[in-house]
Write an enzyme that holds these catalytic residues in place. Structure first.
Site, short mmCIF file in Angstrom:
data_model
loop_
_atom_site.label_atom_id
_atom_site.label_comp_id
_atom_site.label_asym_id
_atom_site.label_seq_id
_atom_site.Cartn_x
_atom_site.Cartn_y
_atom_site.Cartn_z
CG ASP A 1 -1.87 -1.00 1.55
OD1 ASP A 1 -2.34 -1.61 0.19
OD2 ASP A 1 -1.89 -1.78 2.55
CE LYS B 1 -4.29 -6.01 1.14
NZ LYS B 1 -5.14 -5.10 0.43
CG ASP C 1 -7.92 -6.52 -1.39
OD1 ASP C 1 -9.12 -6.68 -1.72
OD2 ASP C 1 -7.62 -5.95 -0.41
CE LYS D 1 -11.40 -4.95 0.29
NZ LYS D 1 -10.23 -4.50 -0.07
CG HIS E 1 -20.54 -5.37 -5.21
ND1 HIS E 1 -20.93 -4.78 -3.89
CD2 HIS E 1 -21.72 -5.99 -5.40
CE1 HIS E 1 -22.15 -5.07 -3.59
NE2 HIS E 1 -22.48 -5.71 -4.50
CG ASP E 2 -20.45 -4.74 -12.03
OD1 ASP E 2 -21.57 -4.47 -12.57
OD2 ASP E 2 -19.81 -3.81 -12.26
CB ILE E 3 -24.48 -7.40 -13.40
CG1 ILE E 3 -23.51 -6.99 -14.49
CG2 ILE E 3 -25.18 -6.29 -12.68
CD1 ILE E 3 -24.27 -6.61 -15.58
CB THR F 1 -19.47 -6.83 -14.86
OG1 THR F 1 -20.54 -6.40 -15.75
CG2 THR F 1 -18.52 -5.81 -14.87
CB THR G 1 -13.45 -4.19 9.49
OG1 THR G 1 -12.25 -3.85 8.76
CG2 THR G 1 -13.50 -5.86 9.46
NE ARG H 1 -0.87 -2.47 13.11
CZ ARG H 1 -1.20 -2.28 11.73
NH1 ARG H 1 -1.15 -3.74 11.03
NH2 ARG H 1 -1.74 -1.59 11.02
N GLY I 1 0.66 -5.07 6.49
CA GLY I 1 1.12 -3.85 5.77
C GLY I 1 2.05 -3.02 6.57
NE ARG I 2 -0.84 1.07 8.08
CZ ARG I 2 -2.05 1.51 8.33
NH1 ARG I 2 -2.24 2.85 8.64
NH2 ARG I 2 -3.20 0.77 8.79
O1 C5P Z 1 -0.94 -1.62 7.00
P1 C5P Z 1 -1.84 -2.65 7.33
O2 C5P Z 1 -1.18 -4.10 8.25
O3 C5P Z 1 -2.98 -2.02 8.54
O4 C5P Z 1 -2.51 -3.01 6.25
C1 C5P Z 1 -3.70 -3.94 6.16
C2 C5P Z 1 -4.12 -3.96 4.80
O5 C5P Z 1 -5.25 -4.92 4.96
C3 C5P Z 1 -4.24 -2.74 4.13
O6 C5P Z 1 -4.10 -3.10 2.76
C4 C5P Z 1 -5.89 -2.52 4.24
O7 C5P Z 1 -6.51 -2.10 3.23
C5 C5P Z 1 -6.30 -4.10 4.54
N1 C5P Z 1 -7.61 -4.25 4.99
C6 C5P Z 1 -7.56 -4.08 6.26
N2 C5P Z 1 -8.85 -4.33 7.00
C7 C5P Z 1 -10.17 -4.83 6.29
C8 C5P Z 1 -9.74 -5.11 5.02
C9 C5P Z 1 -8.56 -4.94 4.53
O8 C5P Z 1 -6.96 -3.30 6.88
N3 C5P Z 1 -11.08 -5.17 7.04
#
Ligand code: C5P
Length: 241
Positions: free
Chosen positions: A14, A35, A62, A64, A66-68, A71, A126, A188, A217-218
């Site tokens: 990201d 991802k 990723d 996501k 969401h369509d007919i 598509t 979420t 985390r 991610g982070r």
């Molecule tokens: O940086 P971090 O670990 O929070 O990144 C989590 C990844 O998961 C991001 O790409 C975020 O958009 C994705 N994500 C999320 N919560 C969700 C669905 C996807 O954090 N419910």
């Protein structure tokens, strides 16, 4: 570091431009999965999936969808032909669209000589809070039971798994044994900053609860030493704590 631990961690690319994402991914020798989300895909285009695969990585695309049904099917066919291994769709698209997406993904991969990807259903994002969800969408079903209903819809339509929060993993795993995939963000490592994630688990806790793979991610991408942060997550999984 065992292949098993590294295979369970999907690093979210990201906030990176295309060049930065490729350089970053190449800088973690033990990395197996990345991802690609909307931000990177819109900036870089489908070629970034192929470039990451050429680096030996497996790709969770990723977007996501969401369509007919037609598509959804077309998008999943194309995503599978690119070589994405995991693809997200919204369960709320409905059983007809989900089944069409699943069939088209398998066909798209086969036509490209690739293994079929796993389609993952997003249930309820979420970012929704229960009260606002009920008010704005006029859905009377409580969020807590709506999520498992959508997961069941996806499973019945033949999808291979769901994306869910760590707090939903144990409940969903009870209803959907392995090999149904449960992929969880909101991870985390012990001692890491939670940032904007409110409901988090450590990598080992999420796997113990029944997650099949973790999106991180982070805690890795923003670490001063991302390779060391990735290795620490793997070590945590191997130690199971
Ligand atoms: O940086 P971090 O670990 O929070 O990144 C989590 C990844 O998961 C991001 O790409 C975020 O958009 C994705 N994500 C999320 N919560 C969700 C669905 C996807 O954090 N419910």
């Amino acid at each position: 570091m065992s292949a098993t631990a590294a295979d369970r961690i999907i690093v979210a690319l990201d906030g990176m431009g295309p060049e930065q994402a490729l350089t970053f991914a190449g800088s973690l020798p033990a990395l197996r999965w990345v991802k690609v989300g909307l931000e990177l895909f819109v900036a870089a285009g489908p070629v970034v999936v192929q470039q990451l695969r050429q680096q030996g990585l497996r790709v969770f695309l990723d977007l996501k969808f969401h369509d007919i049904p037609a598509t959804m099917a077309g998008a999943c066919r194309s995503a599978a032909a690119l070589g994405a291994d995991l693809i997200t769709v919204h369960a709320a698209a409905g059983s007809e669209a989900l089944a069409a997406a699943q069939g088209a993904a398998a066909a798209g991969a086969a036509a490209a000589g690739l293994p079929a990807p796993t389609l993952l259903a997003v249930t309820v994002l979420t970012s929704w809070e229960a009260g606002r969800f009920a008010r704005e969408l006029a859905i009377q079903e409580p969020l807590a039971s709506y999520v498992p209903q959508l997961a069941q819809l996806a499973a019945t339509a033949g999808l291979g798994g769901c994306v869910c929060s760590p707090l939903e993993v144990a409940g969903l795993r009870g209803a959907h044994p392995h090999p149904f995939a449960l992929v969880t963000p909101g991870i985390r490592p012990a001692g890491a900053a939670t940032g904007d994630q409110q409901r988090v688990m450590t990598p080992a806790m999420a796997i113990a609860a029944g997650a099949s793979q973790l999106v991180i991610g982070r805690p890795i991408t923003a670490a001063s030493d991302p390779a060391a942060a990735f290795a620490a997550c793997c070590a945590e999984l191997e130690a199971g704590c």
